[in-house]
Design an enzyme around this catalytic site. Structure first.
Site, PDB file in Angstrom:
ATOM      1  N   ASN A   9      -2.535  -4.737   0.091  1.00 14.26           N
ATOM      2  CA  ASN A   9      -2.377  -3.893  -0.200  1.00 14.26           C
ATOM      3  C   ASN A   9      -1.973  -2.994   0.886  1.00 14.26           C
ATOM      4  O   ASN A   9      -2.477  -2.960   2.241  1.00 14.26           O
ATOM      5  CB  ASN A   9      -4.158  -3.391  -0.398  1.00 14.26           C
ATOM      6  CG  ASN A   9      -4.604  -1.879  -0.092  1.00 14.26           C
ATOM      7  OD1 ASN A   9      -3.433  -1.077  -0.559  1.00 14.26           O
ATOM      8  ND2 ASN A   9      -5.601  -1.285   0.237  1.00 14.26           N
ATOM      9  N   LYS A  11      -1.700   0.067   0.653  1.00 14.03           N
ATOM     10  CA  LYS A  11      -1.611   1.386   1.026  1.00 14.03           C
ATOM     11  C   LYS A  11      -0.884   2.488   0.853  1.00 14.03           C
ATOM     12  O   LYS A  11       0.877   2.294   0.235  1.00 14.03           O
ATOM     13  CB  LYS A  11      -3.056   1.340   2.019  1.00 14.03           C
ATOM     14  CG  LYS A  11      -3.545   0.779   2.593  1.00 14.03           C
ATOM     15  CD  LYS A  11      -4.415   0.463   3.271  1.00 14.03           C
ATOM     16  CE  LYS A  11      -5.380  -0.200   3.481  1.00 14.03           C
ATOM     17  NZ  LYS A  11      -6.533  -0.487   4.238  1.00 14.03           N
ATOM     18  N   HIS A  92     -12.004   0.759  -2.909  1.00 11.25           N
ATOM     19  CA  HIS A  92     -11.276   1.147  -1.817  1.00 11.25           C
ATOM     20  C   HIS A  92     -12.287   1.978  -1.229  1.00 11.25           C
ATOM     21  O   HIS A  92     -12.462   2.955  -1.367  1.00 11.25           O
ATOM     22  CB  HIS A  92     -10.243   1.105  -1.785  1.00 11.25           C
ATOM     23  CG  HIS A  92      -9.786   0.662  -0.802  1.00 11.25           C
ATOM     24  ND1 HIS A  92      -9.630   1.503   0.657  1.00 11.25           N
ATOM     25  CD2 HIS A  92      -9.375  -0.760  -0.009  1.00 11.25           C
ATOM     26  CE1 HIS A  92      -9.513   0.318   1.998  1.00 11.25           C
ATOM     27  NE2 HIS A  92      -8.515  -0.443   1.256  1.00 11.25           N
ATOM     28  N   GLU A  94     -11.477   3.706   1.542  1.00 12.84           N
ATOM     29  CA  GLU A  94     -10.529   4.438   1.453  1.00 12.84           C
ATOM     30  C   GLU A  94     -10.607   6.183   0.609  1.00 12.84           C
ATOM     31  O   GLU A  94     -10.604   6.907   0.534  1.00 12.84           O
ATOM     32  CB  GLU A  94      -9.650   4.880   2.069  1.00 12.84           C
ATOM     33  CG  GLU A  94      -9.128   3.670   3.155  1.00 12.84           C
ATOM     34  CD  GLU A  94      -8.010   3.009   3.499  1.00 12.84           C
ATOM     35  OE1 GLU A  94      -6.825   2.868   2.860  1.00 12.84           O
ATOM     36  OE2 GLU A  94      -7.861   1.871   4.574  1.00 12.84           O
ATOM     37  N   GLU A 164     -15.222  -5.906   1.695  1.00 10.98           N
ATOM     38  CA  GLU A 164     -14.167  -5.161   2.938  1.00 10.98           C
ATOM     39  C   GLU A 164     -15.555  -4.548   3.508  1.00 10.98           C
ATOM     40  O   GLU A 164     -15.698  -3.630   3.324  1.00 10.98           O
ATOM     41  CB  GLU A 164     -13.483  -4.741   2.375  1.00 10.98           C
ATOM     42  CG  GLU A 164     -12.105  -4.814   1.245  1.00 10.98           C
ATOM     43  CD  GLU A 164     -11.186  -4.296   1.695  1.00 10.98           C
ATOM     44  OE1 GLU A 164      -9.948  -5.160   1.932  1.00 10.98           O
ATOM     45  OE2 GLU A 164     -10.937  -3.336   1.126  1.00 10.98           O
ATOM     46  N   GLY A 170      -8.627  -2.217   9.188  1.00 11.37           N
ATOM     47  CA  GLY A 170      -7.080  -1.293  10.375  1.00 11.37           C
ATOM     48  C   GLY A 170      -7.729  -1.158  11.862  1.00 11.37           C
ATOM     49  O   GLY A 170      -7.173  -0.650  12.494  1.00 11.37           O
ATOM     50  N   SER A 209      -9.387  -6.354   8.513  1.00 10.89           N
ATOM     51  CA  SER A 209      -8.099  -7.166   9.471  1.00 10.89           C
ATOM     52  C   SER A 209      -7.701  -8.073   9.635  1.00 10.89           C
ATOM     53  O   SER A 209      -7.810  -9.255  10.917  1.00 10.89           O
ATOM     54  CB  SER A 209      -8.839  -7.149  10.889  1.00 10.89           C
ATOM     55  OG  SER A 209      -8.510  -5.308  11.055  1.00 10.89           O
TER      56      SER A 209
HETATM   57  P1  13P Z   1      -6.910  -3.841   6.957  1.00 12.73           P
HETATM   58  O1  13P Z   1      -6.206  -5.076   6.578  1.00 12.73           O
HETATM   59  O2  13P Z   1      -5.400  -3.321   7.298  1.00 12.73           O
HETATM   60  O3  13P Z   1      -8.082  -4.446   7.608  1.00 12.73           O
HETATM   61  O4  13P Z   1      -7.137  -3.208   5.725  1.00 12.73           O
HETATM   62  C1  13P Z   1      -8.040  -3.931   5.196  1.00 12.73           C
HETATM   63  C2  13P Z   1      -8.070  -3.319   3.293  1.00 12.73           C
HETATM   64  O5  13P Z   1      -8.497  -2.448   3.705  1.00 12.73           O
HETATM   65  C3  13P Z   1      -7.391  -4.055   2.214  1.00 12.73           C
HETATM   66  O6  13P Z   1      -7.787  -3.801   0.708  1.00 12.73           O
END
Ligand code: 13P
Length: 250
Positions: A9, A11, A92, A94, A164, A170, A209
């Site tokens: 992803n 982002k 997601h 976010e 997740e 992150g 992560s």
């Molecule tokens: P990270 O791998 O940067 O922690 O992000 C995970 C994520 O949100 C994937 O959709």
């Protein structure tokens, strides 16, 4: 036996030049290994041009629940299909936390994706406060139930679930393999209570992560069927190593 599937992803990262370098690095390294990249909308054409005919498929990170019309700024499932997308992330954390997407909206995006023939990657997961107050399973259940009620459990045969934990996204703080496995097993048993065959075939990815250094032990867990990778999917060597670690545990 379920296949393991790793999805990146990206982002809101990338540029034409950066993507070209990243895709040029991962494409030859992942020959024969199924993987997915979920790129920002403007780069879907680039992903399609570079990845067509390879074992890497591509998708988007969001979609509208509406098929077409006066919805300024939105992108429909059929538009994603025009660019060869196979997958789309829905719900997601976010999108839920920064843009206020509700369980009901996530469910209608899931339905819209499947109606067009896209495979939704449905994200679920608890915040740190929720984990600390012992409601992880209740939160994940609520998020899944919204989709199961709207679409039916049978539709999970054409979907992926990504667990997740919000506190691991992150942050550099990965769920331990045991913590992740416990929630994955819970998700599978919850679905199995409704339909054992669907539950057994369901790919449940872990996200939060994931890095090359922790991928092997996560991918070795019986109910972890791949990963949804944020930051590490932007670093070719990291993403390649994670995909290879998953393939090794198939
Ligand atoms: P990270 O791998 O940067 O922690 O992000 C995970 C994520 O949100 C994937 O959709």
């Amino acid at each position: 036996m379920r296949k393991k599937l790793v999805a990146g992803n990206w982002k809101m990262h990338g540029s034409l030049a950066e993507n070209a370098a990243l895709l040029a690095a991962i494409k030859p390294a992942l020959v024969g290994i199924d993987a997915v990249v979920c790129v920002p909308f403007p780069y879907l054409a680039q992903a399609q041009a570079v990845l067509s005919g390879s074992s890497i498929t591509w998708g988007a990170q969001n979609l509208s629940d509406q098929p077409k019309g006066a919805y300024t700024g939105e992108t429909s499932a059929s538009m994603l299909l025009d660019f060869g997308c196979r997958y789309v992330i829905v719900g997601h954390s976010e999108r839920r936390s920064l843009y206020g997407e509700t369980d009901a909206q996530v469910a209608s995006k899931y339905v819209a994706a499947q109606a067009a023939g896209l495979t939704p990657i449905l994200c679920v997961g608890e915040t740190l406060a929720e984990r600390e107050s012992g409601v992880t399973e209740a939160v994940v259940s609520r998020q899944l139930d919204a989709v199961i009620q709207a679409a039916g459990v049978a539709t999970l045969a054409q979907a992926i679930v990504a667990y997740e934990p919000v506190w691991a996204i992150g942050t550099g703080k990965t769920a331990s393999p045991e913590q992740a496995q416990a929630v994955h097993a819970f998700i599978r048993s919850k679905i199995a209570a409704l339909d054992a065959t669907i539950a057994n075939g369901l790919v449940i990815q872990y996200g939060g992560s994931v890095k090359a250094s922790n991928a092997a032990e996560l991918m070795a867990q019986p109910d972890i069927d791949g990963g949804l990778i944020g930051g590490a999917s932007l670093v070719a060597d990291e993403f390649i190593a994670i995909c290879r670690a998953a393939a090794k545990h198939e």
